[in-house]
Design a protein around this motif. Structure first.
Motif, short mmCIF file in Angstrom:
data_model
loop_
_atom_site.label_atom_id
_atom_site.label_comp_id
_atom_site.label_asym_id
_atom_site.label_seq_id
_atom_site.Cartn_x
_atom_site.Cartn_y
_atom_site.Cartn_z
N LYS A 131 7.77 6.40 -3.93
CA LYS A 131 6.48 6.55 -4.14
C LYS A 131 5.85 7.71 -4.12
CE LYS A 131 2.58 5.06 -5.79
NZ LYS A 131 1.41 3.97 -5.24
N ASP A 145 8.65 -2.32 2.99
CA ASP A 145 7.63 -1.53 2.33
C ASP A 145 7.84 -1.48 0.78
OD1 ASP A 145 9.77 0.27 3.57
OD2 ASP A 145 8.97 1.62 2.20
N PRO A 149 5.64 -0.20 -2.11
CA PRO A 149 4.38 0.37 -3.06
C PRO A 149 5.10 0.15 -4.57
CG PRO A 149 6.11 2.23 -2.15
CD PRO A 149 6.57 0.86 -1.21
N GLN A 190 8.46 3.90 0.26
CA GLN A 190 7.63 4.86 0.40
C GLN A 190 7.83 6.17 -0.11
OE1 GLN A 190 4.64 4.00 0.82
NE2 GLN A 190 4.61 1.80 1.39
N SER A 198 0.93 -1.37 0.01
CA SER A 198 -0.17 -0.04 0.04
C SER A 198 0.88 1.33 0.07
CB SER A 198 -1.06 0.05 1.36
OG SER A 198 -1.65 -1.20 1.27
N SER A 199 0.32 2.27 -0.32
CA SER A 199 0.98 3.47 -0.21
C SER A 199 0.74 4.30 0.97
CB SER A 199 0.59 4.62 -1.61
OG SER A 199 1.23 4.14 -2.64
N ASP A 218 -2.15 10.61 -1.95
CA ASP A 218 -0.63 10.61 -1.84
C ASP A 218 0.12 12.31 -1.87
OD1 ASP A 218 -0.44 8.07 -1.88
OD2 ASP A 218 -0.74 7.83 -3.99
#
Length: 297
Positions: A174, A122, A124, A171, A99-100, A243
């Motif tokens: 991302k 993590d 993304p 992250q 997930s973001s 985001d």
């Protein structure tokens, strides 16, 4: 960890998660999937995926658990809440949050996983629903290098994984990606609107730009969607706002002012407030129409 004999628990089978889980199963892994709305996971049964009634049942025997939920609060609730699944995961298994989520959330989750002897990445993704279906996602990974190497084969079933650095840096990559996507989407929407308003055929303008310096995946895919007014969500605008706001918050935390990002965030925020949050983020052209007093069909 490759193929037969490896169990992958998959949490979250929405627009992106469902084709991702299907690709993992197609590569020979045993996949046990869970989704909060159970019916959204049931189509995976045809691909040989076991559908769990509870998140705990999806992770209990897993070597790898992948979390593809919609937001940081949703991830924290399922992973770390009062009945969070992290407590059910086996020591030496690996938790991959795709997930973001904010950088500091990923770092906090990594600490919680380490306390239970669970590896953490993590990871993304970028590439939208089509990339998830085709297995061509760009996967940005933060975490220990040894955990990355253990998980590389699973990640490669979904796309191209690249380790950035320690937990949280996936992250961060991302966020950089989403800044560029949101800003480019806005620029392409403005360009298509200007072409239309100036009397040119936007479709012909787009065709003329292909192969030049202005060419991009967004021009190729999303300008076509803008012209056709096809806004079925591949990447819903409400997640784009999530985001951009996260990126602004992180930039402020490291002492940066990013004025273009602020303008883009305002535009997407207004788009969501005006009822277009469930549409694809390419529908930002509708918000530009509103701001200019033009019809929004």
């Amino acid at each position: 960890m490759t193929g037969a004999g490896v169990t992958v628990g998959f949490l979250g089978t929405g627009i992106m998660g469902l084709p991702m889980a299907r690709r993992i199963a197609g590569a020979g892994y045993r996949v046990v999937a869970w989704n909060r709305t159970h019916d959204k996971a049931t189509p995976l049964a045809a691909a040989g995926v076991e559908v769990a009634g509870r998140a705990h049942d999806a992770v209990r025997d897993a070597d790898v658990v992948i979390c593809m939920l919609s937001s940081a609060p949703a991830c924290d609730d399922i992973l770390l809440g009062d009945e969070g699944v992290l407590a059910e995961m086996r020591a030496s298994s690996v938790l991959i949050v795709m997930s973001s989520i904010p950088v500091d959330t990923a770092q906090r989750q990594a600490t919680a996983a380490a306390a239970r002897a669970v590896g953490y990445l993590d990871a993304p993704v970028s590439g939208g629903q089509k990339g998830a279906q085709d297995g061509t996602l760009a996967i940005m990974v933060g975490g220990d290098e040894s955990m990355f190497e253990r998980s590389r084969a699973v990640l490669q079933t979904m796309g191209r994984p690249t380790r950035i650095g320690p937990a949280g840096t996936g992250q961060l990559a991302k966020l950089v990606n989403q800044m560029m996507v949101a800003s480019t989407l806005t620029a392409v929407a403005e360009a298509m609107l200007l072409a239309e308003r100036g009397g040119a055929d936007p479709a012909q303008v787009r065709a003329a730009l292909l192969g030049g310096f202005a060419d991009s995946t967004i021009l190729r895919q999303h300008a076509a969607r803008m012209i056709a007014q096809d806004f079925q969500p591949g990447g819903p605008a409400k997640y784009q706002v999530k985001d951009t706001r996260t990126a602004i918050g992180f930039a402020q935390s490291v002492g940066l002012e990013l004025p273009v990002l602020g303008l883009v965030d305002d535009l997407f925020s207004d788009m969501v407030e005006n009822g277009d949050g469930e549409l694809d983020h390419s529908a930002v052209i509708r918000e530009l129409r509103r701001r200019n007093g033009l019809p929004v069909s």
